[in-house]
Design an enzyme around this catalytic site. Sequence first.
Site, mmCIF file in Angstrom:
data_model
loop_
_atom_site.group_PDB
_atom_site.id
_atom_site.type_symbol
_atom_site.label_atom_id
_atom_site.label_comp_id
_atom_site.label_asym_id
_atom_site.label_seq_id
_atom_site.Cartn_x
_atom_site.Cartn_y
_atom_site.Cartn_z
ATOM 1 N N THR A 65 0.843 -1.190 0.000
ATOM 2 C CA THR A 65 0.000 0.000 0.000
ATOM 3 C C THR A 65 0.880 1.243 0.000
ATOM 4 O O THR A 65 2.098 1.150 -0.204
ATOM 5 C CB THR A 65 -1.045 -0.064 1.152
ATOM 6 O OG1 THR A 65 -1.940 1.028 1.009
ATOM 7 C CG2 THR A 65 -0.403 -0.046 2.520
ATOM 8 N N LYS A 69 3.306 1.520 -3.898
ATOM 9 C CA LYS A 69 2.640 0.786 -4.984
ATOM 10 C C LYS A 69 3.328 0.937 -6.346
ATOM 11 O O LYS A 69 3.178 0.073 -7.207
ATOM 12 C CB LYS A 69 1.178 1.238 -5.107
ATOM 13 C CG LYS A 69 0.259 0.670 -4.058
ATOM 14 C CD LYS A 69 -1.159 1.107 -4.366
ATOM 15 C CE LYS A 69 -2.170 0.389 -3.516
ATOM 16 N NZ LYS A 69 -3.536 0.574 -4.028
ATOM 17 N N ASP A 105 -6.926 -4.589 -7.439
ATOM 18 C CA ASP A 105 -7.954 -3.564 -7.197
ATOM 19 C C ASP A 105 -9.080 -3.608 -8.227
ATOM 20 O O ASP A 105 -10.240 -3.370 -7.888
ATOM 21 C CB ASP A 105 -7.324 -2.160 -7.184
ATOM 22 C CG ASP A 105 -6.573 -1.884 -5.899
ATOM 23 O OD1 ASP A 105 -6.902 -2.497 -4.866
ATOM 24 O OD2 ASP A 105 -5.648 -1.047 -5.924
ATOM 25 N N ASN A 156 -12.586 14.856 -13.898
ATOM 26 C CA ASN A 156 -11.658 15.131 -12.807
ATOM 27 C C ASN A 156 -11.458 16.634 -12.675
ATOM 28 O O ASN A 156 -11.482 17.354 -13.665
ATOM 29 C CB ASN A 156 -10.304 14.460 -13.098
ATOM 30 C CG ASN A 156 -9.416 14.433 -11.884
ATOM 31 O OD1 ASN A 156 -9.862 14.066 -10.794
ATOM 32 N ND2 ASN A 156 -8.160 14.835 -12.038
ATOM 33 N N ARG A 157 -11.289 17.087 -11.433
ATOM 34 C CA ARG A 157 -11.070 18.518 -11.190
ATOM 35 C C ARG A 157 -9.930 19.031 -12.072
ATOM 36 O O ARG A 157 -10.041 20.047 -12.726
ATOM 37 C CB ARG A 157 -10.749 18.728 -9.706
ATOM 38 C CG ARG A 157 -10.368 20.142 -9.348
ATOM 39 C CD ARG A 157 -10.041 20.259 -7.888
ATOM 40 N NE ARG A 157 -8.930 19.380 -7.480
ATOM 41 C CZ ARG A 157 -8.442 19.318 -6.247
ATOM 42 N NH1 ARG A 157 -8.980 20.048 -5.292
ATOM 43 N NH2 ARG A 157 -7.433 18.509 -5.958
ATOM 44 N N THR A 158 -8.816 18.280 -12.099
ATOM 45 C CA THR A 158 -7.686 18.653 -12.953
ATOM 46 C C THR A 158 -7.844 17.886 -14.263
ATOM 47 O O THR A 158 -7.537 16.692 -14.345
ATOM 48 C CB THR A 158 -6.356 18.278 -12.262
ATOM 49 O OG1 THR A 158 -6.391 18.769 -10.927
ATOM 50 C CG2 THR A 158 -5.158 18.857 -13.001
ATOM 51 N N TYR A 222 -15.213 4.260 1.962
ATOM 52 C CA TYR A 222 -16.065 3.406 2.805
ATOM 53 C C TYR A 222 -16.107 3.852 4.261
ATOM 54 O O TYR A 222 -16.714 3.188 5.103
ATOM 55 C CB TYR A 222 -15.650 1.933 2.696
ATOM 56 C CG TYR A 222 -14.269 1.646 3.217
ATOM 57 C CD1 TYR A 222 -13.179 1.683 2.380
ATOM 58 C CD2 TYR A 222 -14.068 1.335 4.560
ATOM 59 C CE1 TYR A 222 -11.910 1.436 2.859
ATOM 60 C CE2 TYR A 222 -12.799 1.071 5.039
ATOM 61 C CZ TYR A 222 -11.728 1.127 4.190
ATOM 62 O OH TYR A 222 -10.469 0.884 4.671
ATOM 63 N N GLY A 243 -18.508 1.091 -0.568
ATOM 64 C CA GLY A 243 -17.103 0.895 -0.926
ATOM 65 C C GLY A 243 -16.348 -0.165 -0.129
ATOM 66 O O GLY A 243 -15.282 -0.612 -0.557
HETATM 67 P P1 ATR Z 1 -5.453 7.874 -5.432
HETATM 68 O O1 ATR Z 1 -4.247 7.618 -6.260
HETATM 69 O O2 ATR Z 1 -5.464 7.093 -4.144
HETATM 70 O O3 ATR Z 1 -6.743 7.706 -6.192
HETATM 71 P P2 ATR Z 1 -4.948 10.707 -5.676
HETATM 72 O O4 ATR Z 1 -4.005 10.513 -6.770
HETATM 73 O O5 ATR Z 1 -4.569 11.646 -4.582
HETATM 74 O O6 ATR Z 1 -5.359 9.374 -4.913
HETATM 75 O O7 ATR Z 1 -6.337 11.160 -6.311
HETATM 76 C C1 ATR Z 1 -7.294 11.735 -5.579
HETATM 77 C C2 ATR Z 1 -8.429 12.132 -6.529
HETATM 78 O O8 ATR Z 1 -9.331 12.919 -5.771
HETATM 79 C C3 ATR Z 1 -7.962 13.001 -7.706
HETATM 80 O O9 ATR Z 1 -8.753 12.710 -8.824
HETATM 81 C C4 ATR Z 1 -8.217 14.402 -7.180
HETATM 82 O O10 ATR Z 1 -8.414 15.363 -8.181
HETATM 83 P P3 ATR Z 1 -7.162 16.211 -8.803
HETATM 84 O O11 ATR Z 1 -6.526 15.312 -9.797
HETATM 85 O O12 ATR Z 1 -7.766 17.417 -9.388
HETATM 86 O O13 ATR Z 1 -6.263 16.516 -7.627
HETATM 87 C C5 ATR Z 1 -9.486 14.187 -6.411
HETATM 88 N N1 ATR Z 1 -9.716 15.241 -5.431
HETATM 89 C C6 ATR Z 1 -9.116 15.371 -4.226
HETATM 90 N N2 ATR Z 1 -9.584 16.486 -3.589
HETATM 91 C C7 ATR Z 1 -10.498 17.060 -4.423
HETATM 92 C C8 ATR Z 1 -11.345 18.231 -4.353
HETATM 93 N N3 ATR Z 1 -11.348 19.017 -3.265
HETATM 94 N N4 ATR Z 1 -12.146 18.494 -5.395
HETATM 95 C C9 ATR Z 1 -12.170 17.698 -6.487
HETATM 96 N N5 ATR Z 1 -11.402 16.577 -6.625
HETATM 97 C C10 ATR Z 1 -10.583 16.269 -5.595
#
Ligand code: ATR
Length: 276
Positions: A65, A69, A105, A156-158, A222, A243
């Site tokens: 984990t 990973k 996963d 996705n936000r980004t 979850y 979840g």
């Molecule tokens: P993991 O690899 O475990 O999935 P991660 O890479 O940190 O974790 O991804 C977290 C996800 O949650 C991303 O899609 C992130 O969006 P960004 O790519 O824009 O960072 C999303 N996320 C986290 N906080 C967020 C927020 N406040 N609003 C929208 N999306 C969020």
Amino acid sequence: MNKDFIKTAVIGHPIAHSKSPLIHSHWLREHGLKGSYEAIDIEADALAESVRALVDRGYSGFNVTLPHKIAIMALCNEVDERAKAIGAVNTVSIRDGKLYGTNTDAFGFAQNVLCAGLDGWSFEDGAAVVLGAGGAARAVIYALLEEGAPSVILINRTREKAEELTQMDKKIMVEDWAKRDDALKGANLIVNTTSLGMEGKPPLEIDLSLAPSHALVTDIVYAPLYTDLLQQAKKRGLRVVTGAGMLLHQARAGFALWNGVMPEVTPELEERLLEA
Ligand code: ATR
């Protein structure tokens, strides 16, 4: 090396919070197997030497984990196609001193939905809307494609991070975060893979009004079990899958690799996990 006693573990940092020892110990007991499954804290700069020590001490395998990973991939003698496509290894088998990496996963995600017993619903029935584009999203998308989802709408936000994931398959289309409510119009499945909704994090702000009545809603978060997203879905009369099952089902695959028995997720185990 005494192969009657199967030593396994989960490695990560931090690791104290891991629920995996509870799950694997439950199955070892249930199947009357002699073995162990511990949580081992390994810091990033000690990964290679610590993994070598596990091999030397006769471990049959281990789960991986955060934060290892991706780094573990370079230490594996072989990484299978699934793990390569997902871009991360979460399960390692050790045979004859060699490390074989895979990723369970996607299996965990698919099985959690398939085992929910959803009459008249199938992955193949329509588009899947995936929110988030991190590591968890990659595994979810891999599962969706494997299970025959005709298309994936990735939001996705980004936006750039979502664009990068379109390399996985031509069936993946990207939509703007700001347009997420509209994107639900034709959804057969809606999946949250972001960390939003988790205890201590803000909720995922989304309006499910436009989602069709046959849509299934699931969350990889979850804790809490019923996130704001799932509560909203239930109020709208949509079917939901929580979840916790993804964690349990992904663990089944590792257990089967190491112990030669595919264990089951029972209501009793689910209850124990949620009480822990
Ligand atoms: P993991 O690899 O475990 O999935 P991660 O890479 O940190 O974790 O991804 C977290 C996800 O949650 C991303 O899609 C992130 O969006 P960004 O790519 O824009 O960072 C999303 N996320 C986290 N906080 C967020 C927020 N406040 N609003 C929208 N999306 C969020």
